[in-house]
Design a protein around this motif. Structure first.
Motif, PDB file in Angstrom:
ATOM      1  N   LEU A 151      -7.783  70.410 -66.676  1.00  0.00           N
ATOM      2  CA  LEU A 151      -6.480  71.009 -66.378  1.00  0.00           C
ATOM      3  C   LEU A 151      -5.942  70.445 -65.062  1.00  0.00           C
ATOM      4  O   LEU A 151      -6.581  70.572 -64.025  1.00  0.00           O
ATOM      5  N   PRO A 152      -4.763  69.813 -65.093  1.00  0.00           N
ATOM      6  CA  PRO A 152      -4.215  69.232 -63.853  1.00  0.00           C
ATOM      7  C   PRO A 152      -3.706  70.318 -62.910  1.00  0.00           C
ATOM      8  O   PRO A 152      -2.924  71.176 -63.305  1.00  0.00           O
ATOM      9  N   LEU A 153      -4.141  70.283 -61.654  1.00  0.00           N
ATOM     10  CA  LEU A 153      -3.794  71.332 -60.692  1.00  0.00           C
ATOM     11  C   LEU A 153      -2.382  71.189 -60.153  1.00  0.00           C
ATOM     12  O   LEU A 153      -1.770  72.152 -59.716  1.00  0.00           O
ATOM     13  N   LYS A 154      -1.870  69.964 -60.157  1.00  0.00           N
ATOM     14  CA  LYS A 154      -0.589  69.739 -59.491  1.00  0.00           C
ATOM     15  C   LYS A 154       0.610  69.895 -60.403  1.00  0.00           C
ATOM     16  O   LYS A 154       1.747  69.742 -59.993  1.00  0.00           O
ATOM     17  N   LYS A 155       0.337  70.228 -61.681  1.00  0.00           N
ATOM     18  CA  LYS A 155       1.460  70.368 -62.605  1.00  0.00           C
ATOM     19  C   LYS A 155       2.054  71.759 -62.545  1.00  0.00           C
ATOM     20  O   LYS A 155       1.358  72.731 -62.240  1.00  0.00           O
ATOM     21  N   LYS A 156       3.350  71.826 -62.854  1.00  0.00           N
ATOM     22  CA  LYS A 156       3.975  73.142 -62.967  1.00  0.00           C
ATOM     23  C   LYS A 156       3.467  73.820 -64.237  1.00  0.00           C
ATOM     24  O   LYS A 156       3.314  73.173 -65.278  1.00  0.00           O
ATOM     25  N   ILE A 157       3.271  75.119 -64.133  1.00  0.00           N
ATOM     26  CA  ILE A 157       2.746  75.874 -65.272  1.00  0.00           C
ATOM     27  C   ILE A 157       3.650  75.723 -66.482  1.00  0.00           C
ATOM     28  O   ILE A 157       3.184  75.556 -67.603  1.00  0.00           O
ATOM     29  N   THR A 158       4.964  75.759 -66.250  1.00  0.00           N
ATOM     30  CA  THR A 158       5.895  75.705 -67.375  1.00  0.00           C
ATOM     31  C   THR A 158       5.951  74.326 -68.024  1.00  0.00           C
ATOM     32  O   THR A 158       6.462  74.196 -69.123  1.00  0.00           O
ATOM     33  N   VAL A 198      -0.037  74.996 -60.847  1.00  0.00           N
ATOM     34  CA  VAL A 198      -1.328  75.574 -61.209  1.00  0.00           C
ATOM     35  C   VAL A 198      -2.124  75.974 -59.962  1.00  0.00           C
ATOM     36  O   VAL A 198      -2.653  77.079 -59.870  1.00  0.00           O
ATOM     37  N   LYS A 199      -2.161  75.071 -59.005  1.00  0.00           N
ATOM     38  CA  LYS A 199      -2.968  75.310 -57.815  1.00  0.00           C
ATOM     39  C   LYS A 199      -2.485  76.561 -57.074  1.00  0.00           C
ATOM     40  O   LYS A 199      -3.277  77.404 -56.664  1.00  0.00           O
TER      41      LYS A 199
END
Lengths: 122, 289, 249
Positions: B119-126, B91-92
């Motif tokens: 919304l967590p910034l460090k998660k992968k979008i998928t 996300v970031k």
């Protein structure tokens, strides 16, 4: 007014604002929320909010200060009360008198009934 | 300043997804793009952004054709149901990437909104759930600051609280900075007071394209005893009708007279009811006589 | 340079940096293993490592197949036309290939320096193998030529990767299967057959071509660059009007 159902949104907003001025929630001279705030709160298009608020502005109940915001006009409450009293007379009193005449009540009898109702309802 | 679609047609195999659609989207409005599944909403938005090429016609943004045109395309941001980000992007980094492509992207705002939505910034979008994937795209759309922002099914999978937050943020953004917003959605009742212009698509064609207020002022519903309603509607354009026992309700295209026969009740229609009535009218027309 | 072009190249270079470092690290480990292996086989055995350029070429082939499509998609999301998106692929690939090849040459020079003391340990790369000899320690000038040679080879592979990726993108599912089978048949039967036919039919042409390539590294580099440009051009024709779609999630 052919619509008996829901009124258009901008009228509903205008009525709510009037209600707030009448009840003293928005005192005279105080600032009222911006169009953006109304639009965001009620989830309506800002143009619609503007239309509703402009009804009050053109009625002299609100006034705009450029760059600062909108304020409740001095005498707005009295003006609204007067407007509402007139509406009350047109919508309710006339109807009531006509119905009383249909029933054959004279003015004294009607006055007495009104007094009774006045003290019954708190 | 406008987006212009000039008789756009697009066919996929045997399906005519869009059939000579012409539209003008003017600056400073919130457009509602409404239609059932398969009506052509996503295809239309994809052609607008030059992701799909029309078989015929062209799209102009502020007078420039969008085909291979970065300047025109850079004025648009499409927040869609489909994911166009690389599988392993977080996300970031997606925010940072958007900021490098769009000079007006507000990175600070994006981080602020991400926090507000959780919304967590460090998660992968998928790896985001459907709801958070929607939130991710909404945050992009609310931070990108392009003159035209296109939302395709923006609140998919979002809970009521987050939907409410989105609409509030959208209205705030829209009233603070002039832009043009296009919302394509199934959830008509949620946007009916927000969109000031409504476009209704059906089977790749435009059924209605008008200011929402104008549409709503030109339609109403009448209900009452079936016989009376039928007599009243004889010379009127009926969109749809429903009976419940002896009580009949008919939606009509047009404006009601001020003196109605006693016993009939007239009511204003919601955009959603109007939409459904239009679909029913169109279905009736399509049926072989 | 336009903002979008720069942004796309920046994005790609950051991606290349991560995966390129992994590629480099793996090669370092293999070289260390080769050195360790030399000690274990003792004086009689022979240990060599000559696969840097080859592994880098495969790396760029995979990048062409996998990441190019991602870049076009990302650009579509980011308001960048496919022409810019496509064009941004090429300088990114050139810069990445150059960097990977240069890093490889430094590594190779270091490895060769170590191997000087050990007669049964050999480090070299494709250019050295073809044009200098298996056991030659390259000069600085040769290392530079070798780096350019690897770069050209990597770009040729990248171009072919692009072609495969965009061909599959353009085709329907059935088209992909047919193209896959045809391509397999071409490499198994067609290409050797074609080469044999050319050798038989036009022995001079084949011989001349081989001689041309072997004569100088520069000649083969030119061939690689032509392959890169031709495949890139075909790839553009394929992607020019393709439908860019994301995936549902």
């Amino acid at each position: 007014m052919p619509f008996q159902g829901e009124k258009p949104i901008f009228l509903q907003l205008a009525e709510q604002l009037e209600e707030a001025i009448l009840s003293g929630a928005y005192p005279e001279g105080s600032q009222v929320p911006s169009i953006t705030e109304y639009a965001a709160t009620y989830k309506i298009n800002p143009a619609t909010a503007n239309k509703g608020i402009n009804l009050l502005v053109s009625a002299g109940l609100l006034y705009k200060k450029r760059g600062i915001g909108m304020f409740v006009a001095e005498g707005a409450r009295a003006k609204l009360r007067q407007q509402r009293s007139e509406a009350f007379y047109q919508d309710y009193v006339k109807k009531l008198v006509r119905e009383a005449q249909n029933l054959g009540l004279d003015l004294d009898q009607l006055t007495e009934l009104i007094q009774r109702g006045y003290y019954d309802v708190h | 300043m406008s987006i212009e679609l000039q008789s756009i047609s697009k066919r996929f195999g045997s399906t005519q997804a869009l059939d000579q659609v012409s539209l003008t989207l003017e600056e400073g409005h919130i457009y509602g793009l409404l239609g059932n599944n398969g009506a052509g909403k996503t295809t239309l938005l994809s052609i607008l952004t030059d992701r799909l090429r029309p078989d015929f016609g062209q799209v102009l943004v502020d007078g420039q054709p969008v085909k291979n045109n970065d300047e025109a395309l850079g004025k648009l941001f499409l927040v869609g149901e489909q994911n166009f980000f690389p599988e392993d992007m977080k996300v970031k980094r997606a925010f940072e990437t958007a900021a490098s492509f769009y000079p007006d992207f507000d990175l600070e705002q994006a981080h602020k909104l991400a926090k507000e939505f959780g919304l967590p910034l460090k998660k992968k979008i998928t790896s985001l759930s459907t709801g958070y994937a929607s939130i991710f795209r909404l945050v992009l759309g609310l931070s990108v600051n392009t003159p035209y922002i296109l939302f395709d099914e923006p609140v998919l999978g979002l809970d009521a609280q987050h939907r409410d937050l989105f609409y509030r943020l959208l209205i705030e953004k829209y009233s603070q900075e002039p832009c043009t917003v296009i919302i394509s959605t199934h959830l008509i009742s949620e946007v009916e007071n927000i969109v000031d212009h409504t476009i209704i698509l059906r089977d790749g064609r435009i059924l209605r394209d008008a200011p929402t207020e104008e549409l709503m002022e030109n339609t109403y519903a009448v209900s009452g005893p079936a016989g009376m309603v039928d007599r009243y509607t004889e010379d009127k354009t009926i969109l749809s009708s429903h009976s419940l026992g002896g009580l009949k309700t008919v939606s009509i295209q047009g404006q009601p007279e001020s003196d109605l026969p006693l016993g009939l009740e007239v009511s204003r229609m919601s955009l959603q009811d109007y939409f459904i009535s239009l679909q029913e009218a169109a279905e009736r027309e399509e049926e072989p006589a | 340079m336009t903002t979008t072009m720069r942004a796309s190249i920046q994005y790609q270079l950051r991606d290349y940096r991560t995966s390129g470092l992994i590629l480099f690290g793996v090669n370092v480990i293999l070289i260390l293993l080769a050195i360790l292996g030399m000690f274990s086989v003792g004086i009689n055995g022979e240990v060599s490592y000559t696969a840097y350029g080859f592994s880098a070429a495969i790396f760029m082939l995979v990048c062409g197949i996998v990441t190019a499509r991602q870049v076009i998609r990302l650009c579509a999301q980011m308001g960048t036309g496919r022409k810019t998106a496509f064009l941004s692929l090429l300088p990114s690939a050139v810069l990445a290939s150059l960097a990977i090849a240069a890093a490889g040459e430094v590594l190779m020079a270091a490895a060769q320096a170590v191997s000087i003391g050990y007669p049964n340990l050999y480090f070299n790369d494709l250019y050295g193998l073809i044009y200098a000899g298996f056991d030659t320690t390259l000069s600085v000038g040769q290392h530079i030529t070798s780096a350019l040679f690897n770069t050209c080879l990597m770009l040729a592979c990248y171009g072919f990767g692009l072609f495969c990726s965009f061909l599959y993108w353009k085709l329907s599912k059935i088209g992909c299967v047919i193209a896959g089978i045809l391509m397999g048949l071409f490499f198994l039967g067609g290409l050797p057959g074609l080469s044999r036919m050319i050798v038989v039919q036009y022995p001079n042409l084949a011989e001349d071509f081989a001689a041309f390539c072997l004569q100088s590294g520069w000649n083969l580099m030119a061939v690689f660059l032509v392959i890169f440009l031709v495949f890139s051009f075909i790839s553009w024709l394929l992607v020019r009007n393709v439908n860019i779609r994301g995936w549902h999630k």
